[in-house]
Motif scaffolding. Structure first.
Motif, PDB file in Angstrom:
ATOM      1  N   GLU A 312     -29.581  47.042  91.151  1.00 14.05           N
ATOM      2  CA  GLU A 312     -30.899  47.636  91.286  1.00 14.05           C
ATOM      3  C   GLU A 312     -31.678  47.432  89.995  1.00 14.05           C
ATOM      4  N   PRO A 313     -32.778  46.665  90.015  1.00 13.40           N
ATOM      5  CA  PRO A 313     -33.544  46.421  88.776  1.00 13.40           C
ATOM      6  C   PRO A 313     -34.369  47.643  88.397  1.00 13.40           C
ATOM      7  N   PRO A 314     -34.725  47.794  87.133  1.00  7.07           N
ATOM      8  CA  PRO A 314     -35.593  48.900  86.719  1.00  7.07           C
ATOM      9  C   PRO A 314     -37.002  48.697  87.265  1.00  7.07           C
ATOM     10  N   ALA A 315     -37.770  49.777  87.269  1.00  4.00           N
ATOM     11  CA  ALA A 315     -39.135  49.705  87.806  1.00  4.00           C
ATOM     12  C   ALA A 315     -40.003  48.754  86.995  1.00  4.00           C
ATOM     13  N   LEU A 316     -39.840  48.760  85.665  1.00  7.62           N
ATOM     14  CA  LEU A 316     -40.578  47.865  84.784  1.00  7.62           C
ATOM     15  C   LEU A 316     -39.597  46.972  84.040  1.00  7.62           C
ATOM     16  N   ILE A 317     -39.874  45.667  84.066  1.00  7.98           N
ATOM     17  CA  ILE A 317     -38.982  44.727  83.368  1.00  7.98           C
ATOM     18  C   ILE A 317     -39.694  44.105  82.176  1.00  7.98           C
ATOM     19  N   PHE A 318     -40.811  43.423  82.449  1.00 13.62           N
ATOM     20  CA  PHE A 318     -41.499  42.689  81.383  1.00 13.62           C
ATOM     21  C   PHE A 318     -42.846  43.284  80.997  1.00 13.62           C
ATOM     22  N   SER A 319     -43.284  44.345  81.644  1.00 13.60           N
ATOM     23  CA  SER A 319     -44.602  44.892  81.342  1.00 13.60           C
ATOM     24  C   SER A 319     -44.802  45.196  79.864  1.00 13.60           C
ATOM     25  N   PRO A 320     -43.807  45.805  79.172  1.00 23.78           N
ATOM     26  CA  PRO A 320     -44.003  46.060  77.740  1.00 23.78           C
ATOM     27  C   PRO A 320     -44.127  44.800  76.906  1.00 23.78           C
ATOM     28  N   LEU A 321     -43.741  43.648  77.473  1.00 23.30           N
ATOM     29  CA  LEU A 321     -43.758  42.404  76.697  1.00 23.30           C
ATOM     30  C   LEU A 321     -45.073  41.652  76.841  1.00 23.30           C
ATOM     31  N   MET A 322     -45.947  42.124  77.748  1.00 28.42           N
ATOM     32  CA  MET A 322     -47.142  41.340  78.065  1.00 28.42           C
ATOM     33  C   MET A 322     -48.040  41.126  76.854  1.00 28.42           C
ATOM     34  N   ASP A 323     -48.224  42.151  76.040  1.00 23.84           N
ATOM     35  CA  ASP A 323     -49.103  42.003  74.884  1.00 23.84           C
ATOM     36  C   ASP A 323     -48.575  40.976  73.919  1.00 23.84           C
ATOM     37  N   GLY A 324     -47.253  40.929  73.782  1.00 21.42           N
ATOM     38  CA  GLY A 324     -46.665  39.974  72.847  1.00 21.42           C
ATOM     39  C   GLY A 324     -46.725  38.564  73.340  1.00 21.42           C
ATOM     40  N   SER A 325     -46.806  38.393  74.670  1.00 20.61           N
ATOM     41  CA  SER A 325     -46.795  37.032  75.203  1.00 20.61           C
ATOM     42  C   SER A 325     -48.181  36.421  75.279  1.00 20.61           C
ATOM     43  N   LYS A 326     -49.214  37.291  75.349  1.00 17.71           N
ATOM     44  CA  LYS A 326     -50.558  36.744  75.522  1.00 17.71           C
ATOM     45  C   LYS A 326     -51.017  35.952  74.320  1.00 17.71           C
ATOM     46  N   ASN A 327     -50.626  36.362  73.136  1.00 21.40           N
ATOM     47  CA  ASN A 327     -51.052  35.653  71.936  1.00 21.40           C
ATOM     48  C   ASN A 327     -50.502  34.251  71.889  1.00 21.40           C
ATOM     49  N   GLU A 328     -49.248  34.074  72.375  1.00 19.74           N
ATOM     50  CA  GLU A 328     -48.625  32.759  72.283  1.00 19.74           C
ATOM     51  C   GLU A 328     -49.092  31.823  73.379  1.00 19.74           C
ATOM     52  N   LYS A 329     -49.424  32.391  74.538  1.00 18.52           N
ATOM     53  CA  LYS A 329     -49.703  31.500  75.664  1.00 18.52           C
ATOM     54  C   LYS A 329     -51.072  30.827  75.563  1.00 18.52           C
ATOM     55  N   LYS A 330     -51.931  31.374  74.690  1.00 19.14           N
ATOM     56  CA  LYS A 330     -53.254  30.787  74.552  1.00 19.14           C
ATOM     57  C   LYS A 330     -53.215  29.477  73.788  1.00 19.14           C
ATOM     58  N   LYS A 331     -52.183  29.285  73.003  1.00 18.95           N
ATOM     59  CA  LYS A 331     -52.100  28.072  72.198  1.00 18.95           C
ATOM     60  C   LYS A 331     -51.054  27.123  72.766  1.00 18.95           C
ATOM     61  N   ALA A 332     -51.459  25.894  73.054  1.00 25.92           N
ATOM     62  CA  ALA A 332     -50.513  24.883  73.538  1.00 25.92           C
ATOM     63  C   ALA A 332     -49.815  24.247  72.351  1.00 25.92           C
ATOM     64  N   HIS A 333     -48.502  24.202  72.413  1.00 22.90           N
ATOM     65  CA  HIS A 333     -47.730  23.639  71.316  1.00 22.90           C
ATOM     66  C   HIS A 333     -47.329  22.204  71.635  1.00 22.90           C
ATOM     67  N   ASN A 334     -47.183  21.400  70.603  1.00 20.69           N
ATOM     68  CA  ASN A 334     -46.777  20.014  70.784  1.00 20.69           C
ATOM     69  C   ASN A 334     -45.860  19.599  69.640  1.00 20.69           C
ATOM     70  N   ILE A 335     -45.521  18.323  69.617  1.00 15.64           N
ATOM     71  CA  ILE A 335     -44.545  17.822  68.650  1.00 15.64           C
ATOM     72  C   ILE A 335     -45.031  17.961  67.206  1.00 15.64           C
ATOM     73  N   CYS A 336     -46.327  18.027  67.007  1.00 17.17           N
ATOM     74  CA  CYS A 336     -46.860  18.163  65.636  1.00 17.17           C
ATOM     75  C   CYS A 336     -46.439  19.480  64.992  1.00 17.17           C
ATOM     76  N   ASP A 337     -46.187  20.511  65.827  1.00 14.23           N
ATOM     77  CA  ASP A 337     -45.763  21.800  65.282  1.00 14.23           C
ATOM     78  C   ASP A 337     -44.401  21.719  64.614  1.00 14.23           C
ATOM     79  N   LEU A 338     -43.610  20.698  64.947  1.00 14.84           N
ATOM     80  CA  LEU A 338     -42.296  20.538  64.323  1.00 14.84           C
ATOM     81  C   LEU A 338     -42.416  20.107  62.861  1.00 14.84           C
TER      82      LEU A 338
END
Length: 544
Positions: A312-338
């Motif tokens: 039985e999964p908990p009622a909330l799984i990733f909701s607390p993580l949403m704020d942390g993920s929004k900052n990263e998803k706006k930027k597309a990463h590529n090989i230059c970041d290495l």
């Protein structure tokens, strides 16, 4: 709560439920076709014994027909005289001698008879192979360069695939790219079976390398991101590599029974077809979905996994993580970041050097099985079998030992065994093969460790790109590996000296890498830098 808490948020699933078992074994199955085809040139391009062909209608006595091929020294046989593979005595002279009743070696000194090339083609020994690309397109003598070039073109395709697959799967997802490349592999192999020329075969071989490495790398990352910490270690070391070795072991067995390069290609195509239905049983990576801000889709996959595991999964799984993920998803990463940040730049350059050296050693030793003393089918099978305990050892080392020490010790041991192989006297071929296989054992162990080690060092937003870039850099080594073997025609010892020295030196350089044992997978670049700084501080405190 930061996105790094992904593992704690999904810990309720457990480590080894039905969902994880399904992911583990189905993804591992997808590596069998890669093991089948990665070193298939050993048999697709097998070069049987050959000599110049004589026209059947030629009016020659039996004595002159048997003496029509000059004898040459063979360095690989200690200077023994063997029939030439590329020259014959001029037929007009042989016919004159035959018509006048002169005998070779009695009335005529053969060393004074002019020679010519194989103007009428070659006679091939079919005791080992019914047909190969060498016998199909006469890739011998002046055309012999085309065989190692064919291998280099395949590895060139792997170079291109390593470069683009990581960026494509980081952009469009792991699952779509994985199964698209499997489908392309089937189609390309089917067309290659009907190749009408060597140029057509090589062009398709390049494309085959491109899609196969894409499938391999993306499936590897997908498994690393779907599985928990303990099972991830098993998958990324023993699991992936054992199933690759299983495909590698099947290669000489299939080649032994089929003996025809086209029939062998048919089995490769069928192996790819078997993997296509896995599309409906393997899910997308929730980690990748979160990195793209697709929290609802990631949560749906985790809830389905909980249903499969009867939890039985908990009622909330990733909701607390949403704020942390929004900052990263706006930027597309590529090989230059290495190469953008100093600590990641040093890590990337070091990993590329290690991958490159490992690839030279692995493929040079694997392709060299056809040149070893004895049966080529058995030698290839032996080379595949030694990988099984090697991958088992890599899992044990990765489970309980330091990553740095595991990689460094395997590299140094491999370099040592490869180097001393050339010191074994020629009259002890069994001992020489034993040391070479011990070197292959150590190199295979290091190869398994470096894949998993690389996946642990880089964050989710760059992980597949980093593995793809590392694999890309290493393909320079795979492209030149056939020519390391070719150096053996000038000096039998030279390949072993060069490969052994490079591998041992790389083992020392690997001690400079950061440690990742016992640390959670980084999710973002900023988290990776924090982890590296924490790691350095811990090392300094430990030293003090």
């Amino acid at each position: 709560i930061r996105i790094v808490d992904y593992e704690s948020a999904t810990s309720f699933l457990g480590e080894w439920g039905p969902f994880q078992q399904r992911v583990f074994f189905l993804l591992c199955l997808s590596f069998i076709p890669n093991g089948l085809t990665a070193l298939s040139m050993v048999f697709l391009g097998g070069t049987p014994a050959h000599r110049c062909m004589l026209p059947a209608h030629l009016n020659l006595s039996a004595a002159w027909r048997n003496s029509s091929i000059p004898l040459e020294e063979d360095a690989s046989r200690g200077g023994d005289l063997v029939p030439s593979k590329c020259f014959r005595y001029k037929l007009e002279h042989l016919m004159n001698y035959s018509e006048t009743g002169l005998l070779p070696g009695v009335d005529v000194n053969l060393s004074n008879v002019p020679k010519e090339g194989c103007l009428d083609g070659w006679e091939f020994d079919h005791s080992l192979y019914t047909s190969t690309i060498v016998t199909k397109w006469n890739l011998v003598c002046d055309e012999s360069w085309k065989k190692p070039f064919s291998s280099s073109m395949y590895f060139g395709g792997i170079l291109a695939g390593s470069f683009i697959s990581g960026q494509l799967s980081d952009r469009f997802g792991r699952k779509p790219i994985m199964f698209a490349t499997i489908a392309l592999q089937v189609v390309i192999t089917l067309i290659q079976i009907f190749s009408s020329s060597w140029i057509m075969f090589v062009a398709l071989y390049f494309l085959l390398g491109l899609v196969q490495i894409s499938n391999y790398l993306v499936a590897f990352v997908l498994g690393s991101e779907l599985l928990g910490p303990m099972v991830r270690t098993l998958f990324s070391t023993a699991g992936v590599c054992l199933f690759f070795a299983l495909g590698y072991m099947l290669l000489p067995l299939l080649a032994f029974f089929l003996r025809d390069w086209r029939l062998l290609q048919v089995t490769f195509m069928l192996a790819g077809c078997v993997c296509l239905p896995l599309f409906w049983f393997i899910s997308e990576s929730p980690r990748w979905l979160l990195s793209q801000g697709k929290v609802e889709e990631a949560e749906a996959i985790i809830r389905n996994a909980a249903k499969v595991n009867k939890i039985e999964p908990p009622a909330l799984i990733f909701s607390p993580l949403m704020d942390g993920s929004k900052n990263e998803k706006k930027k597309a990463h590529n090989i230059c970041d290495l190469l953008r940040f100093p600590n990641i730049r040093w890590l990337s350059v070091t990993m590329w050097l290690i991958w490159n050296t490992l690839t030279i050693a692995y493929y040079a030793l694997s392709l060299n099985t056809a040149n070893l003393h004895g049966n080529p089918f058995f030698n290839c099978f032996l080379s595949a079998v030694v990988e099984v305990p090697a991958y088992g050892l890599s899992w044990v080392m990765f489970r309980w030992c330091s990553r740095r020490l595991s990689l460094s010790s395997a590299l140094f041991a491999g370099g040592f065994f490869i180097f001393i192989t050339q010191l074994i006297p020629p009259h002890l071929p069994a001992l020489s093969i034993t040391f070479e296989m011990m070197g292959k054992f150590a190199v295979s162990t290091a190869f398994a460790v470096i894949f998993a080690y690389t996946a642990e060092l880089y964050p989710t937003v760059l992980r597949n790109t980093a593995i793809g870039a590392s694999s890309t850099a290493s393909r320079i080594g795979s492209i030149v590996a056939p020519y390391f073997i070719y150096l053996g025609t000038y000096s039998v010892s030279l390949p072993y000296i060069l490969i052994g020295s490079l591998t041992a030196l790389t083992g020392l350089i690997s001690l400079l890498l950061p440690e990742s044992f016992g640390m959670p997978l980084p999710e973002t670049i900023s988290h990776m830098q924090i982890d590296r700084q924490t790691n350095k501080q811990a090392d300094r405190c430990h030293a003090e």
